[in-house]
Design a protein around this motif. Structure first.
Motif, PDB file in Angstrom:
ATOM      1  N   GLN A   7      -7.406  -1.365  -2.697  1.00 27.49           N
ATOM      2  CA  GLN A   7      -6.932  -1.681  -1.412  1.00 27.49           C
ATOM      3  C   GLN A   7      -5.889  -2.249  -0.990  1.00 27.49           C
ATOM      4  O   GLN A   7      -4.905  -1.764  -0.110  1.00 27.49           O
ATOM      5  CB  GLN A   7      -7.663  -3.237  -1.070  1.00 27.49           C
ATOM      6  N   LEU A   8      -4.993  -2.674  -1.436  1.00 23.92           N
ATOM      7  CA  LEU A   8      -3.171  -3.364  -1.959  1.00 23.92           C
ATOM      8  C   LEU A   8      -2.436  -1.590  -1.428  1.00 23.92           C
ATOM      9  O   LEU A   8      -1.664  -2.525  -0.217  1.00 23.92           O
ATOM     10  CB  LEU A   8      -2.985  -3.725  -2.521  1.00 23.92           C
ATOM     11  N   ALA A   9      -2.883  -1.154  -2.062  1.00 27.25           N
ATOM     12  CA  ALA A   9      -1.923   0.013  -1.892  1.00 27.25           C
ATOM     13  C   ALA A   9      -2.436   0.445  -0.016  1.00 27.25           C
ATOM     14  O   ALA A   9      -1.338   1.358   0.521  1.00 27.25           O
ATOM     15  CB  ALA A   9      -2.179   1.311  -2.980  1.00 27.25           C
ATOM     16  N   TYR A  10      -3.653   0.789  -0.051  1.00 27.89           N
ATOM     17  CA  TYR A  10      -4.048   0.667   1.129  1.00 27.89           C
ATOM     18  C   TYR A  10      -3.282  -0.020   2.329  1.00 27.89           C
ATOM     19  O   TYR A  10      -2.761   0.665   3.555  1.00 27.89           O
ATOM     20  CB  TYR A  10      -5.054   1.168   1.581  1.00 27.89           C
ATOM     21  N   CYS A  11      -3.342  -1.164   2.120  1.00 31.16           N
ATOM     22  CA  CYS A  11      -2.865  -1.692   3.552  1.00 31.16           C
ATOM     23  C   CYS A  11      -1.235  -1.380   2.912  1.00 31.16           C
ATOM     24  O   CYS A  11      -0.928  -1.542   4.543  1.00 31.16           O
ATOM     25  CB  CYS A  11      -2.834  -3.574   2.617  1.00 31.16           C
ATOM     26  N   ILE A  12      -0.325  -1.443   1.870  1.00 34.01           N
ATOM     27  CA  ILE A  12       0.705  -0.629   2.502  1.00 34.01           C
ATOM     28  C   ILE A  12       0.855   0.879   3.446  1.00 34.01           C
ATOM     29  O   ILE A  12       1.912   0.275   4.142  1.00 34.01           O
ATOM     30  CB  ILE A  12       1.584  -1.238   0.918  1.00 34.01           C
ATOM     31  N   GLU A  13      -0.110   1.199   2.960  1.00 31.92           N
ATOM     32  CA  GLU A  13       0.249   2.449   3.680  1.00 31.92           C
ATOM     33  C   GLU A  13       0.085   2.155   5.430  1.00 31.92           C
ATOM     34  O   GLU A  13       0.819   2.784   5.913  1.00 31.92           O
ATOM     35  CB  GLU A  13      -0.265   3.742   3.457  1.00 31.92           C
ATOM     36  N   PHE A  14      -0.757   1.848   5.755  1.00 37.56           N
ATOM     37  CA  PHE A  14      -0.805   1.511   7.207  1.00 37.56           C
ATOM     38  C   PHE A  14      -0.764   0.183   7.384  1.00 37.56           C
ATOM     39  O   PHE A  14      -0.966   0.454   9.077  1.00 37.56           O
ATOM     40  CB  PHE A  14      -2.837   1.547   6.531  1.00 37.56           C
ATOM     41  N   GLY A  15       0.345  -0.617   6.970  1.00 39.76           N
ATOM     42  CA  GLY A  15       0.702  -1.377   7.720  1.00 39.76           C
ATOM     43  C   GLY A  15      -0.146  -2.995   7.999  1.00 39.76           C
ATOM     44  O   GLY A  15       0.246  -3.414   9.219  1.00 39.76           O
ATOM     45  N   LYS A  16      -1.038  -2.258   6.644  1.00 38.85           N
ATOM     46  CA  LYS A  16      -1.787  -4.067   7.292  1.00 38.85           C
ATOM     47  C   LYS A  16      -0.797  -4.971   6.691  1.00 38.85           C
ATOM     48  O   LYS A  16      -1.332  -5.497   5.424  1.00 38.85           O
ATOM     49  CB  LYS A  16      -3.457  -3.724   6.940  1.00 38.85           C
ATOM     50  N   ILE A  17      -0.272  -5.930   7.022  1.00 39.48           N
ATOM     51  CA  ILE A  17       0.340  -6.841   6.932  1.00 39.48           C
ATOM     52  C   ILE A  17      -0.769  -8.360   6.186  1.00 39.48           C
ATOM     53  O   ILE A  17      -0.336  -8.627   5.149  1.00 39.48           O
ATOM     54  CB  ILE A  17       1.488  -7.694   7.889  1.00 39.48           C
ATOM     55  N   ASN A  18      -1.544  -9.053   7.352  1.00 39.56           N
ATOM     56  CA  ASN A  18      -2.402 -10.136   6.768  1.00 39.56           C
ATOM     57  C   ASN A  18      -3.583 -10.022   7.605  1.00 39.56           C
ATOM     58  O   ASN A  18      -3.212  -8.923   8.566  1.00 39.56           O
ATOM     59  CB  ASN A  18      -1.531 -11.492   6.726  1.00 39.56           C
ATOM     60  N   LYS A  19      -4.642 -10.933   7.339  1.00 39.47           N
ATOM     61  CA  LYS A  19      -5.626 -10.880   8.089  1.00 39.47           C
ATOM     62  C   LYS A  19      -5.759 -10.854   9.535  1.00 39.47           C
ATOM     63  O   LYS A  19      -6.328 -10.431   9.809  1.00 39.47           O
ATOM     64  CB  LYS A  19      -6.863 -11.494   7.262  1.00 39.47           C
TER      65      LYS A  19
END
Length: 222
Positions: A7-19
């Motif tokens: 999930q964290l790798a996905y957030c980095i990949e797609f630029g999801k900074i925080n909630k």
């Protein structure tokens, strides 16, 4: 645990900074890189494992996509911001364990050139892949690179140039660095630079994109 890493790798990949971050739209109101990193730390996962098993994985994906023109500069910048949100929490742990980073990369745009977008992209990608980055900025003279190398004797130096008129300075700086210490590794890059020029001036590596620089560092430093 593996699910959180992914999930964290996905957030980095797609630029999801925080909630609170509205980007990307398909992850609206979901936890981002900042929250997930905090969760992993709270569960006792080491900062090094979070870096290696999630953050670097995500940044490598972005680097490959950028090379293949599947994403562009704005996406890379969003990924870098997500990376920063995670690294803010990890850096205090790295301060207590400096050996956890792969190595040191000194980078700057050469004397006479004030462009920094390419340099910044390389810096983001290299830092995101587990290296300490010392960014000297733009319009950097040979003696500044040499001084930084003296303070960080095992570091690799990266020279960036966007203008054909500053390629001559890139050559002079490379020669000066090698004259000072022939064992210093020098990477070159930028729009007017190519492999032939790299070889002619005595540099050690040319990469047409940030991911190539990361892969060179992984082969020679890590």
């Amino acid at each position: 645990m593996e699910k959180l890493f992914e999930q964290l790798a996905y957030c980095i990949e797609f630029g999801k900074i925080n909630k609170q971050s509205p980007y990307p739209p398909n992850m609206k109101d979901q936890e981002g890189a900042g929250e997930l990193t905090g969760q992993l730390l709270d569960q006792g996962v080491s900062a090094d494992d979070i870096l290696q098993k999630a953050l670097i994985v995500g940044m490598e994906r972005v680097g490959v996509k950028f090379r293949e023109n599947k994403v562009f500069v704005p996406q890379v910048l969003m990924s870098a911001k997500a990376m920063d949100a995670a690294m803010i929490q990890l850096k205090p742990h790295f301060a207590n364990n400096p050996g956890s980073q792969k190595g040191t990369f000194i980078i700057g745009t050469v004397e006479g050139d004030l462009h920094d977008i390419g340099k910044n992209l390389v810096s983001m990608m290299v830092e995101g892949n587990g290296y300490e980055v010392i960014d000297l900025g733009t319009n950097v003279k040979a003696e500044v690179f040499i001084e930084a190398a003296e303070k960080n004797p095992k570091a690799v130096i990266g020279l960036s140039a966007l203008l054909t008129t500053t390629m001559n300075n890139m050559e002079k700086i490379t020669i000066a660095i090698k004259k000072h210490n022939k064992n210093t590794t020098v990477c070159v890059g930028g729009a007017p630079v190519n492999q032939e020029f790299c070889e002619r001036i005595g540099a050690d590596n040319y990469s047409p994109d940030p991911q190539g620089t990361v892969e060179f560092l992984n082969r020679t430093v890590a």
